[in-house]
Design a protein around this motif. Structure first.
Motif, PDB file in Angstrom:
ATOM      1  N   GLY A   3       0.837  -1.193   0.000  1.00  0.00           N
ATOM      2  CA  GLY A   3       0.000   0.000   0.000  1.00  0.00           C
ATOM      3  C   GLY A   3       0.867   1.237   0.000  1.00  0.00           C
ATOM      4  N   ASP A   4       0.501   2.209   0.812  1.00  0.00           N
ATOM      5  CA  ASP A   4       1.264   3.454   0.887  1.00  0.00           C
ATOM      6  C   ASP A   4       2.330   3.426   1.967  1.00  0.00           C
ATOM      7  OD1 ASP A   4      -0.247   4.519  -1.146  1.00  0.00           O
ATOM      8  OD2 ASP A   4      -1.593   5.598   0.195  1.00  0.00           O
ATOM      9  N   TRP A   5       2.435   2.357   2.694  1.00  0.00           N
ATOM     10  CA  TRP A   5       3.400   2.264   3.789  1.00  0.00           C
ATOM     11  C   TRP A   5       4.388   1.149   3.489  1.00  0.00           C
ATOM     12  CZ3 TRP A   5       3.435  -2.534   5.960  1.00  0.00           C
ATOM     13  CH2 TRP A   5       2.287  -3.319   5.801  1.00  0.00           C
ATOM     14  N   GLN A   6       5.461   1.125   4.260  1.00  0.00           N
ATOM     15  CA  GLN A   6       6.432   0.034   4.158  1.00  0.00           C
ATOM     16  C   GLN A   6       6.973  -0.292   5.541  1.00  0.00           C
ATOM     17  OE1 GLN A   6       9.890   1.053   1.887  1.00  0.00           O
ATOM     18  NE2 GLN A   6      10.222   2.960   2.961  1.00  0.00           N
ATOM     19  N   LEU A   7       7.443  -1.527   5.695  1.00  0.00           N
ATOM     20  CA  LEU A   7       8.145  -1.900   6.915  1.00  0.00           C
ATOM     21  C   LEU A   7       9.588  -1.466   6.747  1.00  0.00           C
ATOM     22  CD1 LEU A   7       6.815  -5.472   7.788  1.00  0.00           C
ATOM     23  CD2 LEU A   7       6.249  -3.287   8.865  1.00  0.00           C
ATOM     24  N   ALA A   8      10.052  -0.610   7.633  1.00  0.00           N
ATOM     25  CA  ALA A   8      11.408  -0.084   7.572  1.00  0.00           C
ATOM     26  C   ALA A   8      12.174  -0.556   8.803  1.00  0.00           C
ATOM     27  CB  ALA A   8      11.380   1.447   7.529  1.00  0.00           C
ATOM     28  N   LEU A   9      13.330  -1.200   8.582  1.00  0.00           N
ATOM     29  CA  LEU A   9      14.173  -1.591   9.718  1.00  0.00           C
ATOM     30  C   LEU A   9      14.583  -0.354  10.485  1.00  0.00           C
ATOM     31  CD1 LEU A   9      16.437  -4.405   8.255  1.00  0.00           C
ATOM     32  CD2 LEU A   9      14.914  -4.584  10.230  1.00  0.00           C
TER      33      LEU A   9
END
Length: 167
Positions: A3-9
């Motif tokens: 979607g419009d978000w991401q999982l970022a470390l």
């Protein structure tokens, strides 16, 4: 990316202020768990709460990052804990204003895909008994009660229920 978000470390030094800002927007849960408002000590705990027998290098800490760089959630996981094919979700926290719109479900789908691609067979999560909304969320997503984890006097004073999902 989903979607419009991401999982970022996340990195404690670089991302600590963003983690604190997200925690402040999730103060209802943090107050329930700790009895305190989020602060720098809470952020340190987020980055350094390591399961027994593991090191900091064994855990994954993610932010649910929006395109503007704001974090709308936090995720902490321990791959390979408690067994080699299990992934333990230590925290999935969605900011209060963003709950109920499917973000938690989307993050969980990303976690499942990541875990499966790494060979995991099971996801586990320990949920505060005092947090029935969270228990309902996990159960709606297919997690089943696995075992009770009552406070043994050496922890934070909370009883938990461990839920499990076979992938």
């Amino acid at each position: 990316m989903t979607g419009d978000w991401q999982l970022a470390l996340l990195n404690e030094e670089a991302d600590g202020p963003r983690v604190l800002a997200c925690a402040e927007r999730s103060a209802d849960y943090i107050l329930l768990e700790t009895g305190r408002v989020p602060d720098a000590t809470w952020v340190q705990g987020f980055f350094n709460d390591i399961p027994p027998g593991r090191t900091k290098e064994d855990i994954l800490m993610f932010g649910v990052e929006q395109p503007d760089g704001r974090l709308s959630g936090l995720l902490g996981m321990a791959p390979g804990y408690e067994t080699a094919t299990e992934w333990y979700i230590g925290l999935l926290l969605i900011c209060e204003a963003e709950r109920g719109a499917g973000l938690g479900r989307g993050v969980l789908e990303a976690v499942k895909a990541l875990a499966k691609s790494a060979g995991a067979k099971t996801l586990k999560v320990a949920v505060l008994v005092k947090n029935p909304d969270a228990i309902r969320f996990w159960e709606r997503e297919g997690f089943m009660p696995f075992r009770d984890a009552p406070d043994d006097g050496t922890g934070d004073g909370h009883d938990r229920v461990v839920l499990k999902l076979n992938l």
